[in-house]
Design a protein around this motif. Structure first.
Motif, PDB file in Angstrom:
ATOM      1  N   ASP A  99       0.808  -1.220   0.000  1.00 12.60           N
ATOM      2  CA  ASP A  99       0.000   0.000   0.000  1.00 12.60           C
ATOM      3  C   ASP A  99       0.845   1.275   0.000  1.00 12.60           C
ATOM      4  OD1 ASP A  99       0.997  -0.034   2.555  1.00 12.60           O
ATOM      5  OD2 ASP A  99      -0.940   0.178   3.563  1.00 12.60           O
ATOM      6  N   PHE A 100       2.139   1.142  -0.343  1.00 13.41           N
ATOM      7  CA  PHE A 100       2.986   2.335  -0.400  1.00 13.41           C
ATOM      8  C   PHE A 100       2.419   3.405  -1.333  1.00 13.41           C
ATOM      9  CE2 PHE A 100       6.441   4.436  -2.867  1.00 13.41           C
ATOM     10  CZ  PHE A 100       6.752   5.412  -1.929  1.00 13.41           C
ATOM     11  N   PRO A 101       1.961   3.057  -2.549  1.00 11.42           N
ATOM     12  CA  PRO A 101       1.387   4.100  -3.410  1.00 11.42           C
ATOM     13  C   PRO A 101       0.197   4.803  -2.756  1.00 11.42           C
ATOM     14  CG  PRO A 101       1.900   2.154  -4.702  1.00 11.42           C
ATOM     15  CD  PRO A 101       2.054   1.760  -3.256  1.00 11.42           C
ATOM     16  N   ASP A 102      -0.678   4.034  -2.099  1.00 10.22           N
ATOM     17  CA  ASP A 102      -1.830   4.641  -1.423  1.00 10.22           C
ATOM     18  C   ASP A 102      -1.371   5.543  -0.284  1.00 10.22           C
ATOM     19  OD1 ASP A 102      -3.595   3.261  -3.069  1.00 10.22           O
ATOM     20  OD2 ASP A 102      -3.709   1.546  -1.719  1.00 10.22           O
ATOM     21  N   TYR A 103      -0.365   5.079   0.454  1.00  5.79           N
ATOM     22  CA  TYR A 103       0.180   5.874   1.563  1.00  5.79           C
ATOM     23  C   TYR A 103       0.671   7.220   1.046  1.00  5.79           C
ATOM     24  CZ  TYR A 103       3.848   7.751   4.529  1.00  5.79           C
ATOM     25  OH  TYR A 103       4.640   8.616   5.250  1.00  5.79           O
ATOM     26  N   LEU A 104       1.480   7.190  -0.018  1.00  9.53           N
ATOM     27  CA  LEU A 104       2.081   8.440  -0.483  1.00  9.53           C
ATOM     28  C   LEU A 104       1.023   9.400  -1.012  1.00  9.53           C
ATOM     29  CD1 LEU A 104       4.831   9.780  -0.723  1.00  9.53           C
ATOM     30  CD2 LEU A 104       4.924   9.028  -3.093  1.00  9.53           C
ATOM     31  N   ARG A 105       0.070   8.869  -1.765  1.00  8.73           N
ATOM     32  CA  ARG A 105      -0.965   9.744  -2.321  1.00  8.73           C
ATOM     33  C   ARG A 105      -1.833  10.345  -1.215  1.00  8.73           C
ATOM     34  NH1 ARG A 105      -1.381   5.313  -6.233  1.00  8.73           N
ATOM     35  NH2 ARG A 105      -0.375   5.972  -8.179  1.00  8.73           N
ATOM     36  N   ALA A 106      -2.070   9.580  -0.148  1.00  8.61           N
ATOM     37  CA  ALA A 106      -2.963  10.044   0.910  1.00  8.61           C
ATOM     38  C   ALA A 106      -2.289  11.003   1.884  1.00  8.61           C
ATOM     39  CB  ALA A 106      -3.515   8.842   1.682  1.00  8.61           C
ATOM     40  N   THR A 107      -0.990  10.869   2.070  1.00 10.08           N
ATOM     41  CA  THR A 107      -0.320  11.652   3.117  1.00 10.08           C
ATOM     42  C   THR A 107       0.610  12.727   2.581  1.00 10.08           C
ATOM     43  OG1 THR A 107       1.589  10.135   3.259  1.00 10.08           O
ATOM     44  CG2 THR A 107      -0.354   9.626   4.633  1.00 10.08           C
ATOM     45  N   PHE A 108       0.834  12.762   1.275  1.00 13.01           N
ATOM     46  CA  PHE A 108       1.863  13.659   0.745  1.00 13.01           C
ATOM     47  C   PHE A 108       1.499  15.126   0.913  1.00 13.01           C
ATOM     48  CE2 PHE A 108       4.044  16.147  -2.431  1.00 13.01           C
ATOM     49  CZ  PHE A 108       5.352  15.723  -2.256  1.00 13.01           C
ATOM     50  N   TRP A 109       2.512  15.893   1.266  1.00 13.26           N
ATOM     51  CA  TRP A 109       2.371  17.349   1.305  1.00 13.26           C
ATOM     52  C   TRP A 109       3.720  17.963   0.961  1.00 13.26           C
ATOM     53  CZ3 TRP A 109       5.350  20.382   4.578  1.00 13.26           C
ATOM     54  CH2 TRP A 109       6.036  19.700   5.597  1.00 13.26           C
ATOM     55  N   SER A 110       3.705  19.203   0.523  1.00 17.60           N
ATOM     56  CA  SER A 110       4.945  19.888   0.193  1.00 17.60           C
ATOM     57  C   SER A 110       4.698  21.386   0.172  1.00 17.60           C
ATOM     58  CB  SER A 110       5.466  19.442  -1.179  1.00 17.60           C
ATOM     59  OG  SER A 110       6.576  20.225  -1.590  1.00 17.60           O
ATOM     60  N   ASP A 111       5.755  22.151   0.435  1.00 15.69           N
ATOM     61  CA  ASP A 111       5.673  23.604   0.304  1.00 15.69           C
ATOM     62  C   ASP A 111       5.697  24.028  -1.158  1.00 15.69           C
ATOM     63  OD1 ASP A 111       5.737  24.024   3.082  1.00 15.69           O
ATOM     64  OD2 ASP A 111       7.928  23.991   3.117  1.00 15.69           O
ATOM     65  N   ALA A 112       6.166  23.139  -2.027  1.00 18.58           N
ATOM     66  CA  ALA A 112       6.399  23.509  -3.423  1.00 18.58           C
ATOM     67  C   ALA A 112       5.110  23.677  -4.209  1.00 18.58           C
ATOM     68  CB  ALA A 112       7.267  22.452  -4.096  1.00 18.58           C
TER      69      ALA A 112
END
Length: 231
Positions: A99-112
């Motif tokens: 579920d790494f792809p789901d994790y990244l899409r659900a939790t990702f944030w960035s200042d950029a």
């Protein structure tokens, strides 16, 4: 709902010796963690994590309680020995987890921010592909750093293109984003020394209208390695 004072009393009474604490106790604590709290108080979730962590250290009977705080299998519940720098406030992630792809899409944030036409989803998909092809245990700040590097590549290309085309307004926007990038938190946090000086150099060159300096920056040359077109 359990009152603020009552919850504090329950948390204060939890001791390392209470390794037989019932699931109901953790259910109550976690339920309270989801409630909104006045801004003058520390976030309850941080307190809960600290308490559960202390109980796990006290004995081996409670690892399941700590694991209960996880949402994704990709959230690693152990810390590897490493010779590199470890950032204390960045979660460890197992990129081999299903579920790494789901994790990244659900939790990702960035200042950029991304330049016009660049796709957020394509950048995230590229990061996922790179990390699943080379699975490892890594800190989440690394994903944000990659995203911010790609965004910076895009803004350098945007500045060079709009400057060449004589679009002063768009070039000014791009120059402002290159300046903002000098404070994007993942880049700053992972600066091993001297890297952010190069980002500041690019921002200064763009502000001065120096196309040769922007195009000749090692950062711009490195863009060719990670790929700068995610439109």
């Amino acid at each position: 709902m359990v009152s603020e004072q009552e919850l504090d009393d329950r948390l204060a009474s939890a001791k390392q010796g209470d390794l037989s604490a019932s699931d109901a106790f953790f259910d109550a604590v976690l339920a309270e963690a989801s409630q909104d709290r006045p801004s003058s108080r520390a976030p309850r979730k941080a307190v809960v994590v600290a308490i559960v962590g202390a109980l796990v250290v006290g004995g081996a009977a409670l690892p399941a309680a700590a694991a209960g705080l996880q949402t994704f299998l990709a959230e690693a519940d152990f810390f590897p020995e490493t010779g590199g720098e470890v950032l204390p406030d960045s979660e460890w992630v197992d990129t081999s987890a299903p579920d790494f792809p789901d994790y990244l899409r659900a939790t990702f944030w960035s200042d950029a921010t991304l330049p016009p036409g660049m796709s957020h989803d394509k950048v995230i998909d590229w990061i996922i592909a790179q990390n699943t092809a080379n699975p490892s245990l890594t800190q989440e700040v690394g994903f944000r750093r990659t995203y911010e590097m790609i965004a910076h590549c895009g803004w350098m290309s945007e500045w060079l293109r709009t400057t060449r085309d004589g679009d002063a307004e768009a070039a000014s926007v791009a120059a402002a984003e290159l300046q903002a990038a000098t404070e994007w938190r993942a880049l700053v946090a992972t600066d091993g020394g001297g890297i952010m000086d190069m980002y500041r150099g690019v921002a200064e060159a763009a502000a001065a209208g120096d196309s040769s300096a922007v195009a000749g920056s090692p950062l711009h040359r490195d863009c060719q390695a990670v790929g700068e077109d995610f439109r």
